[in-house]
Motif scaffolding. Sequence first.
Motif, PDB file in Angstrom:
ATOM      1  N   UNK A 170      28.098  32.007  41.509  1.00 50.23           N
ATOM      2  CA  UNK A 170      27.294  31.878  43.139  1.00 50.23           C
ATOM      3  C   UNK A 170      26.245  33.322  43.401  1.00 50.23           C
ATOM      4  N   UNK A 171      25.583  32.933  43.485  1.00 46.86           N
ATOM      5  CA  UNK A 171      24.651  33.594  44.092  1.00 46.86           C
ATOM      6  C   UNK A 171      24.933  34.723  45.775  1.00 46.86           C
ATOM      7  N   UNK A 172      25.827  33.226  46.038  1.00 50.95           N
ATOM      8  CA  UNK A 172      26.090  33.687  47.780  1.00 50.95           C
ATOM      9  C   UNK A 172      27.385  33.979  47.483  1.00 50.95           C
ATOM     10  N   UNK A 173      28.220  34.724  46.081  1.00 44.40           N
ATOM     11  CA  UNK A 173      29.669  35.325  46.179  1.00 44.40           C
ATOM     12  C   UNK A 173      30.614  34.150  46.369  1.00 44.40           C
ATOM     13  N   UNK A 174      31.501  34.438  45.975  1.00 44.70           N
ATOM     14  CA  UNK A 174      33.100  33.419  45.788  1.00 44.70           C
ATOM     15  C   UNK A 174      34.082  34.387  47.457  1.00 44.70           C
ATOM     16  N   UNK A 175      34.865  33.608  47.375  1.00 44.35           N
ATOM     17  CA  UNK A 175      35.902  34.683  48.287  1.00 44.35           C
ATOM     18  C   UNK A 175      37.400  34.208  48.126  1.00 44.35           C
ATOM     19  N   UNK A 176      38.391  35.354  47.704  1.00 38.24           N
ATOM     20  CA  UNK A 176      39.068  34.828  46.770  1.00 38.24           C
ATOM     21  C   UNK A 176      39.588  34.996  45.468  1.00 38.24           C
ATOM     22  N   UNK A 177      40.473  34.692  44.734  1.00 36.93           N
ATOM     23  CA  UNK A 177      40.114  34.849  43.012  1.00 36.93           C
ATOM     24  C   UNK A 177      40.589  33.639  42.894  1.00 36.93           C
ATOM     25  N   UNK A 178      40.324  32.550  42.080  1.00 39.31           N
ATOM     26  CA  UNK A 178      41.254  31.656  41.661  1.00 39.31           C
ATOM     27  C   UNK A 178      42.414  31.879  41.157  1.00 39.31           C
ATOM     28  N   UNK A 179      43.484  31.064  41.039  1.00 37.56           N
ATOM     29  CA  UNK A 179      44.989  30.746  40.816  1.00 37.56           C
ATOM     30  C   UNK A 179      44.746  31.243  39.569  1.00 37.56           C
ATOM     31  N   UNK A 180      44.510  31.307  38.102  1.00 40.33           N
ATOM     32  CA  UNK A 180      44.849  31.191  36.276  1.00 40.33           C
ATOM     33  C   UNK A 180      45.576  31.764  35.609  1.00 40.33           C
ATOM     34  N   UNK A 181      46.323  30.696  34.683  1.00 34.02           N
ATOM     35  CA  UNK A 181      47.583  30.955  33.523  1.00 34.02           C
ATOM     36  C   UNK A 181      46.813  31.652  32.879  1.00 34.02           C
ATOM     37  N   UNK A 182      46.978  33.230  32.636  1.00 36.02           N
ATOM     38  CA  UNK A 182      46.375  33.708  31.953  1.00 36.02           C
ATOM     39  C   UNK A 182      47.049  35.427  31.861  1.00 36.02           C
ATOM     40  N   UNK A 183      47.320  36.305  31.485  1.00 36.82           N
ATOM     41  CA  UNK A 183      47.776  37.200  31.615  1.00 36.82           C
ATOM     42  C   UNK A 183      46.784  38.141  32.484  1.00 36.82           C
ATOM     43  N   UNK A 184      45.252  38.251  32.030  1.00 40.14           N
ATOM     44  CA  UNK A 184      44.223  38.666  32.660  1.00 40.14           C
ATOM     45  C   UNK A 184      43.926  38.195  34.307  1.00 40.14           C
ATOM     46  N   UNK A 185      44.290  37.856  34.489  1.00 36.42           N
ATOM     47  CA  UNK A 185      43.911  37.313  35.584  1.00 36.42           C
ATOM     48  C   UNK A 185      45.514  37.575  36.615  1.00 36.42           C
ATOM     49  N   UNK A 186      46.728  36.881  36.094  1.00 33.70           N
ATOM     50  CA  UNK A 186      47.751  37.530  36.930  1.00 33.70           C
ATOM     51  C   UNK A 186      47.794  38.859  37.314  1.00 33.70           C
ATOM     52  N   UNK A 187      47.419  40.012  35.596  1.00 30.99           N
ATOM     53  CA  UNK A 187      47.168  41.464  36.676  1.00 30.99           C
ATOM     54  C   UNK A 187      46.224  41.305  37.813  1.00 30.99           C
ATOM     55  N   UNK A 201      46.945  43.847  58.030  1.00 33.12           N
ATOM     56  CA  UNK A 201      46.649  43.545  58.453  1.00 33.12           C
ATOM     57  C   UNK A 201      45.800  43.045  57.041  1.00 33.12           C
ATOM     58  N   UNK A 202      45.280  41.624  57.459  1.00 34.81           N
ATOM     59  CA  UNK A 202      44.770  40.759  55.225  1.00 34.81           C
ATOM     60  C   UNK A 202      43.779  41.602  55.941  1.00 34.81           C
ATOM     61  N   UNK A 203      42.820  41.388  54.821  1.00 37.39           N
ATOM     62  CA  UNK A 203      41.752  42.180  54.124  1.00 37.39           C
ATOM     63  C   UNK A 203      40.728  40.974  53.324  1.00 37.39           C
ATOM     64  N   UNK A 204      40.102  40.709  53.918  1.00 34.63           N
ATOM     65  CA  UNK A 204      39.326  39.442  53.130  1.00 34.63           C
ATOM     66  C   UNK A 204      38.237  40.417  51.449  1.00 34.63           C
ATOM     67  N   UNK A 205      38.640  39.033  50.425  1.00 33.83           N
ATOM     68  CA  UNK A 205      38.077  39.850  49.450  1.00 33.83           C
ATOM     69  C   UNK A 205      36.645  38.839  49.275  1.00 33.83           C
ATOM     70  N   UNK A 206      35.801  39.648  48.691  1.00 32.79           N
ATOM     71  CA  UNK A 206      33.639  38.817  48.788  1.00 32.79           C
ATOM     72  C   UNK A 206      33.482  38.952  47.063  1.00 32.79           C
ATOM     73  N   UNK A 207      33.687  38.244  46.494  1.00 32.86           N
ATOM     74  CA  UNK A 207      33.443  38.346  44.462  1.00 32.86           C
ATOM     75  C   UNK A 207      31.618  38.805  45.139  1.00 32.86           C
TER      76      UNK A 207
END
Length: 223
Positions: A170-187, A201-207
């Motif tokens: 999305x051109x507006x960006x994404x917040x946080x990473x999706x949880x996917x069942x593969x090695x690359x996502x887990x790493x 403190x927590x730091x939000x992730x903007x993609x």
Amino acid sequence: MRVRCTKGICVSDFHGNGFVRSTDLLALPNVNPDAGFAMKLTVEETLDVYPNAIFQAALLYTTSKGMISIAFRSRISTKLDERVAALLSIKSRPLAYIFTMIYPGLYSLTDLLPAEQAYPSPLHLSAAYLSLNGAFLLDKGDEMILLVRKAIPISWCLNVLDVASFNNIPQTGMIGLPVLENEQSSKLRGFIEHFLSNRVHHAPLLIIRDYQSSKKFVFQQSA
């Protein structure tokens, strides 16, 4: 390099590899993308009559081809609320987080090592390291920005972001990473969690994808 300020503010000291020629002029032996210089500013007069404080740095330099050029960088003061928030943050947070706010960490995310090995070392904070086929994490302390560049492999988009390609981010960006069942996502999620587990403190992730506005925003942090 000459630094000019709003009337009532003056440069009282220089820090870095250079020779002080005058109160606002610094002679530099050479300049490269990783060089850093600091100036100590002193308020000598009241600034109540000015809505903003403005700073300008001008660099007169000779290129490797013998051409003489001049570069300007101007900066206008931020809003009062933002200055107060930054000051309170600096006064209340550990020293390591203050350093990250001032000099963010830059990491390549496309070639993460196996989970049992060490995490990647930070890159120099320069846009020269942002290759077109990579994805990069900018750790600013109070927030994280994940920049996905336009030549990123389709497999990376599928395995990490759960989108079909770069153009589907999305051109507006994404917040946080999706949880996917593969090695690359887990790493990658493990790498992000490693950062968060070592701070108070927590730091939000903007993609964000590498279109013009987001690229300009990140490059301002890393140029």
